[in-house]
Scaffold this motif. Structure first.
Motif, PDB file in Angstrom:
ATOM      1  N   ASN A  35      87.270  10.324  27.034  1.00  0.00           N
ATOM      2  CA  ASN A  35      87.106  11.220  28.048  1.00  0.00           C
ATOM      3  C   ASN A  35      87.091  10.358  29.527  1.00  0.00           C
ATOM      4  N   ILE A  36      87.507   8.947  29.214  1.00  0.00           N
ATOM      5  CA  ILE A  36      87.434   8.041  30.373  1.00  0.00           C
ATOM      6  C   ILE A  36      88.934   7.563  30.451  1.00  0.00           C
ATOM      7  N   PHE A  37      89.351   7.130  31.755  1.00  0.00           N
ATOM      8  CA  PHE A  37      90.662   6.621  32.146  1.00  0.00           C
ATOM      9  C   PHE A  37      90.154   5.350  32.868  1.00  0.00           C
ATOM     10  N   ILE A  38      90.967   4.511  33.014  1.00  0.00           N
ATOM     11  CA  ILE A  38      90.669   3.276  33.593  1.00  0.00           C
ATOM     12  C   ILE A  38      91.796   2.872  34.538  1.00  0.00           C
ATOM     13  N   VAL A  39      91.455   2.585  35.820  1.00  0.00           N
ATOM     14  CA  VAL A  39      92.555   1.919  36.548  1.00  0.00           C
ATOM     15  C   VAL A  39      92.574   0.431  36.677  1.00  0.00           C
ATOM     16  N   TRP A  40      93.538  -0.142  36.119  1.00  0.00           N
ATOM     17  CA  TRP A  40      93.671  -1.516  35.949  1.00  0.00           C
ATOM     18  C   TRP A  40      94.118  -2.287  37.191  1.00  0.00           C
ATOM     19  N   LEU A  80      85.900  -6.110  37.445  1.00  0.00           N
ATOM     20  CA  LEU A  80      86.687  -6.941  38.514  1.00  0.00           C
ATOM     21  C   LEU A  80      88.332  -6.494  38.472  1.00  0.00           C
ATOM     22  N   GLY A  81      88.634  -5.948  39.542  1.00  0.00           N
ATOM     23  CA  GLY A  81      90.016  -5.069  39.536  1.00  0.00           C
ATOM     24  C   GLY A  81      90.247  -4.073  38.940  1.00  0.00           C
ATOM     25  N   GLU A  82      89.219  -3.447  38.332  1.00  0.00           N
ATOM     26  CA  GLU A  82      89.305  -2.150  37.478  1.00  0.00           C
ATOM     27  C   GLU A  82      88.228  -1.227  37.663  1.00  0.00           C
ATOM     28  N   LEU A  83      88.908   0.007  37.638  1.00  0.00           N
ATOM     29  CA  LEU A  83      87.829   0.914  37.777  1.00  0.00           C
ATOM     30  C   LEU A  83      87.915   2.037  36.546  1.00  0.00           C
ATOM     31  N   GLU A  84      86.584   2.643  36.131  1.00  0.00           N
ATOM     32  CA  GLU A  84      86.611   3.517  35.030  1.00  0.00           C
ATOM     33  C   GLU A  84      85.992   4.822  35.425  1.00  0.00           C
ATOM     34  N   PHE A  85      86.749   5.973  35.165  1.00  0.00           N
ATOM     35  CA  PHE A  85      86.132   7.353  35.533  1.00  0.00           C
ATOM     36  C   PHE A  85      86.154   8.229  34.400  1.00  0.00           C
ATOM     37  N   SER A  86      85.043   9.004  34.267  1.00  0.00           N
ATOM     38  CA  SER A  86      84.947   9.794  33.320  1.00  0.00           C
ATOM     39  C   SER A  86      84.668  11.500  33.585  1.00  0.00           C
ATOM     40  N   HIS A  87      85.201  12.239  33.003  1.00  0.00           N
ATOM     41  CA  HIS A  87      84.855  13.796  33.135  1.00  0.00           C
ATOM     42  C   HIS A  87      84.693  14.434  31.796  1.00  0.00           C
ATOM     43  N   ASP A  88      83.549  15.320  31.596  1.00  0.00           N
ATOM     44  CA  ASP A  88      83.323  15.987  30.474  1.00  0.00           C
ATOM     45  C   ASP A  88      84.410  16.785  30.121  1.00  0.00           C
ATOM     46  N   ASP A  89      85.142  17.389  30.784  1.00  0.00           N
ATOM     47  CA  ASP A  89      86.175  18.360  30.364  1.00  0.00           C
ATOM     48  C   ASP A  89      87.599  17.940  30.902  1.00  0.00           C
ATOM     49  N   PHE A  90      87.790  16.643  30.917  1.00  0.00           N
ATOM     50  CA  PHE A  90      89.119  16.204  31.271  1.00  0.00           C
ATOM     51  C   PHE A  90      89.269  15.046  29.929  1.00  0.00           C
TER      52      PHE A  90
END
Length: 141
Positions: A35-40, A80-90
């Motif tokens: 449920n998490i993707f990362i912007v590297w 540092l330089g990366e972002l992580e985003f989560s969504h319960d239904d994605f």
């Protein structure tokens, strides 16, 4: 509990970008959490993906992040330089993707049915108007 699946064009356009293995150095799924993707790489995300995609995802990183938040995504970790985003239904799941696409198709069909109903009502009103007009013309004779 019935889960409401994300079906807007935002989710449908975001999913293949995260799934694309050729962009794994820029954006990818978290290997330990589906449920998490990362912007590297923020710069390459803007240059190579956002600037070339439709405006549904946003044209710059700030707009993209704002749209993620407005669609229910939460920021998980700011490295540092990366972002992580989560969504319960994605999530990264073939079944979820099939369900998401089926739901989107179902919603398109519902919108199409609503448009047909509107057109039928307009046609009925036009026929009634023509009928009244014809009767008035007959009365004048």
């Amino acid at each position: 509990m019935v889960r409401k699946l994300p079906t807007s064009s935002f989710y449908i356009q975001l999913d293949p970008i995260i799934e694309d293995r050729s962009s794994d150095q820029i954006i990818s799924w978290n290997k330990s959490n589906n449920n998490i993707f990362i912007v590297w790489d923020r710069k390459r995300l803007h240059r190579d993906i956002l600037s070339k995609s439709s405006s549904v995802l946003g044209k710059n990183l700030t707009d993209f992040i704002a749209k993620l938040r407005s669609h229910g995504f939460k920021t998980v970790v700011k490295g540092l330089g990366e972002l992580e985003f989560s969504h319960d239904d994605f999530a990264r799941s073939p079944l979820m993707k099939k369900m998401m696409m089926a739901k989107a198709l179902s919603e398109r069909i519902e919108r199409f049915d609503a448009q047909i109903k509107i057109l039928k009502c307009r046609l009925k009103a036009k026929k009634a108007s023509l009928k009244v007009e014809t009767r008035f013309q007959n009365l004048r004779i």
